[in-house]
Design a protein around this motif. Structure first.
Motif, mmCIF file in Angstrom:
data_model
loop_
_atom_site.group_PDB
_atom_site.id
_atom_site.type_symbol
_atom_site.label_atom_id
_atom_site.label_comp_id
_atom_site.label_asym_id
_atom_site.label_seq_id
_atom_site.Cartn_x
_atom_site.Cartn_y
_atom_site.Cartn_z
ATOM 1 N N TYR A 188 -13.504 34.253 45.874
ATOM 2 C CA TYR A 188 -14.487 33.492 45.707
ATOM 3 C C TYR A 188 -14.083 31.969 45.943
ATOM 4 O O TYR A 188 -14.647 30.866 47.192
ATOM 5 C CB TYR A 188 -15.452 33.133 44.562
ATOM 6 C CG TYR A 188 -16.861 33.144 44.664
ATOM 7 C CD1 TYR A 188 -17.431 32.940 45.791
ATOM 8 C CD2 TYR A 188 -17.539 32.869 43.649
ATOM 9 C CE1 TYR A 188 -19.153 32.382 46.028
ATOM 10 C CE2 TYR A 188 -19.180 32.341 43.675
ATOM 11 C CZ TYR A 188 -19.756 32.433 44.115
ATOM 12 O OH TYR A 188 -21.039 31.299 44.612
ATOM 13 N N GLY A 189 -13.377 31.281 45.633
ATOM 14 C CA GLY A 189 -12.973 29.693 45.210
ATOM 15 C C GLY A 189 -11.781 30.055 46.396
ATOM 16 O O GLY A 189 -11.792 28.489 46.829
ATOM 17 N N GLY A 190 -11.572 31.174 46.878
ATOM 18 C CA GLY A 190 -10.294 30.967 47.581
ATOM 19 C C GLY A 190 -10.564 31.773 49.312
ATOM 20 O O GLY A 190 -11.014 30.353 50.139
ATOM 21 N N LEU A 204 -13.180 28.854 51.736
ATOM 22 C CA LEU A 204 -11.718 28.872 53.032
ATOM 23 C C LEU A 204 -12.512 29.282 54.271
ATOM 24 O O LEU A 204 -12.966 28.524 55.054
ATOM 25 C CB LEU A 204 -10.483 29.767 53.016
ATOM 26 C CG LEU A 204 -9.622 29.368 54.385
ATOM 27 C CD1 LEU A 204 -9.253 27.600 54.895
ATOM 28 C CD2 LEU A 204 -8.811 30.390 54.583
ATOM 29 N N LEU A 205 -13.179 29.851 54.130
ATOM 30 C CA LEU A 205 -14.201 30.290 55.144
ATOM 31 C C LEU A 205 -15.680 28.963 55.544
ATOM 32 O O LEU A 205 -15.758 28.474 56.910
ATOM 33 C CB LEU A 205 -14.795 31.989 55.187
ATOM 34 C CG LEU A 205 -13.952 33.357 55.171
ATOM 35 C CD1 LEU A 205 -15.187 34.111 54.984
ATOM 36 C CD2 LEU A 205 -13.651 33.412 56.523
ATOM 37 N N ALA A 206 -16.449 28.790 53.926
ATOM 38 C CA ALA A 206 -16.809 27.946 54.161
ATOM 39 C C ALA A 206 -16.853 26.961 55.407
ATOM 40 O O ALA A 206 -17.233 26.151 55.957
ATOM 41 C CB ALA A 206 -17.337 27.911 53.192
ATOM 42 N N GLY A 207 -15.522 26.341 54.805
ATOM 43 C CA GLY A 207 -14.651 24.877 55.610
ATOM 44 C C GLY A 207 -14.312 25.301 56.336
ATOM 45 O O GLY A 207 -14.490 23.722 57.753
ATOM 46 N N TYR A 213 -9.603 23.322 49.427
ATOM 47 C CA TYR A 213 -9.977 23.487 48.036
ATOM 48 C C TYR A 213 -9.863 25.193 47.935
ATOM 49 O O TYR A 213 -9.469 25.604 46.877
ATOM 50 C CB TYR A 213 -11.056 23.109 47.132
ATOM 51 C CG TYR A 213 -10.878 21.539 47.096
ATOM 52 C CD1 TYR A 213 -10.215 20.686 46.230
ATOM 53 C CD2 TYR A 213 -11.286 20.344 47.266
ATOM 54 C CE1 TYR A 213 -9.703 19.993 45.592
ATOM 55 C CE2 TYR A 213 -11.203 19.202 47.525
ATOM 56 C CZ TYR A 213 -10.613 18.537 46.005
ATOM 57 O OH TYR A 213 -10.446 17.625 45.477
ATOM 58 N N GLY A 214 -10.197 25.626 48.854
ATOM 59 C CA GLY A 214 -10.087 27.049 49.264
ATOM 60 C C GLY A 214 -8.430 27.420 49.146
ATOM 61 O O GLY A 214 -7.929 28.259 48.337
ATOM 62 N N GLY A 215 -7.292 26.322 49.443
ATOM 63 C CA GLY A 215 -5.937 26.964 49.119
ATOM 64 C C GLY A 215 -5.384 27.001 48.158
ATOM 65 O O GLY A 215 -4.236 27.264 47.735
ATOM 66 N N PHE A 216 -6.642 25.593 47.104
ATOM 67 C CA PHE A 216 -5.639 25.276 46.253
ATOM 68 C C PHE A 216 -6.495 26.253 45.561
ATOM 69 O O PHE A 216 -5.104 27.103 44.388
ATOM 70 C CB PHE A 216 -6.110 23.887 45.932
ATOM 71 C CG PHE A 216 -7.000 24.340 43.682
ATOM 72 C CD1 PHE A 216 -5.205 23.550 43.538
ATOM 73 C CD2 PHE A 216 -7.666 24.590 43.498
ATOM 74 C CE1 PHE A 216 -5.276 23.349 42.504
ATOM 75 C CE2 PHE A 216 -7.341 24.280 42.092
ATOM 76 C CZ PHE A 216 -6.933 23.512 41.249
#
Length: 275
Positions: A98-100, A104-107, A125-128
């Motif tokens: 979810y956070g990853g 990332l897709l949303a970005g 932040y997805g990468g984080f």
């Protein structure tokens, strides 16, 4: 020169009409021309004025904010020691999914619609979260084992990882200083959480048991909780409009922002017309 001014006045009048028709939410379902300008808005993760792109893609930022908010909330509860929790293994799944991945897709979708800032922030932040999940997977990549387990050496290295994200977040925060209060405080609370956690892990060499500094990690948890709720707030700001809600949430444009100056100018013009 007169034609240019007349064209500019027409664009401004059209923008105000669209803005007012949808309760002041520039993310409402509208059809805009290339010449239209939308104001800075927390729910769009776009700190500056920009041209709405020719696309049928919906605003992906609320999805990215939702992934960031939930994963931050969960990890921050662990950092706070909620119900005596000390292991963050539960965060691995949402950090990857979810956070990853979803963030990332949303970005990437945000980049596709022309929002460079939102795409950079959400994808990063997805990468984080993906990177954090890799570090937390028990035995999977043997990162901790390379430092002899969860030792002060490992915590020092982890602190450097956190400090890198602190620097990135401060840079992102600086780009929101002419945006909205809701948007700006999100990045502010995130970088404060990062600095607390980074110093807390770095201090492991000075603690009696070689573990991270508990008060500092708890402080990081507090600011993480604050950041998660502000992210959810910005998510709602990007989703709510008059077609799906009885209310809108304010994002509070800074008075020195383009939108703030426009509001003061309009108020001044209205005052002059009354006089």
């Amino acid at each position: 020169m007169t034609d240019l001014k007349a064209s500019s006045d027409r664009e401004l009048a059209q923008h105000r009409e669209r803005h007012n028709s949808y309760g002041g939410n520039p993310l409402a379902h509208i059809h805009s021309s290339d010449s239209a300008r939308l104001p800075a808005f927390g729910g769009a993760a776009q700190p500056g004025l920009y041209k709405p792109p020719k696309t049928q893609i919906a605003n992906p930022v609320p999805l990215g904010l939702a992934g960031f908010a939930f994963t931050t909330f969960l990890l921050s509860l662990v950092n706070l020691g909620t119900r005596n929790l000390s292991q963050s293994t539960i965060v691995i799944a949402p950090a990857l999914a979810y956070g990853g991945f979803i963030q990332l897709l949303a970005g990437m979708w945000d980049i596709a619609i022309g929002n460079t800032f939102g795409g950079c922030a959400l994808s990063s932040y997805g990468g984080f979260w993906m990177g954090l999940a890799i570090l937390e997977i028990p035995g999977g990549f043997r990162v901790a084992e390379a430092y002899g387990g969860q030792t002060p050496d490992y915590y020092t290295a982890f602190a450097l990882y956190i400090f890198g994200w602190f620097i990135f977040t401060v840079l992102m925060w600086l780009l929101t200083l002419r945006s909205t209060l809701a948007f700006n405080t999100l990045f502010l609370s995130v970088w404060i959480a990062f600095i607390c956690l980074g110093v807390g892990y770095l201090d492991a060499r000075n603690t009696a048991d070689g573990a991270p500094n508990v008060p500092l990690t708890r402080a990081g948890g507090v600011f993480g909780i604050i950041a998660s709720f502000i992210a959810w707030y910005n998510m709602m700001a990007g989703l709510l409009d008059r077609s799906n809600s009885f209310f809108l949430v304010p994002v509070v444009h800074f008075p020195w922002s383009d939108k703030g100056r426009e509001a003061r100018r309009k108020k001044s013009e209205d005052g002059d017309s009354i006089v």
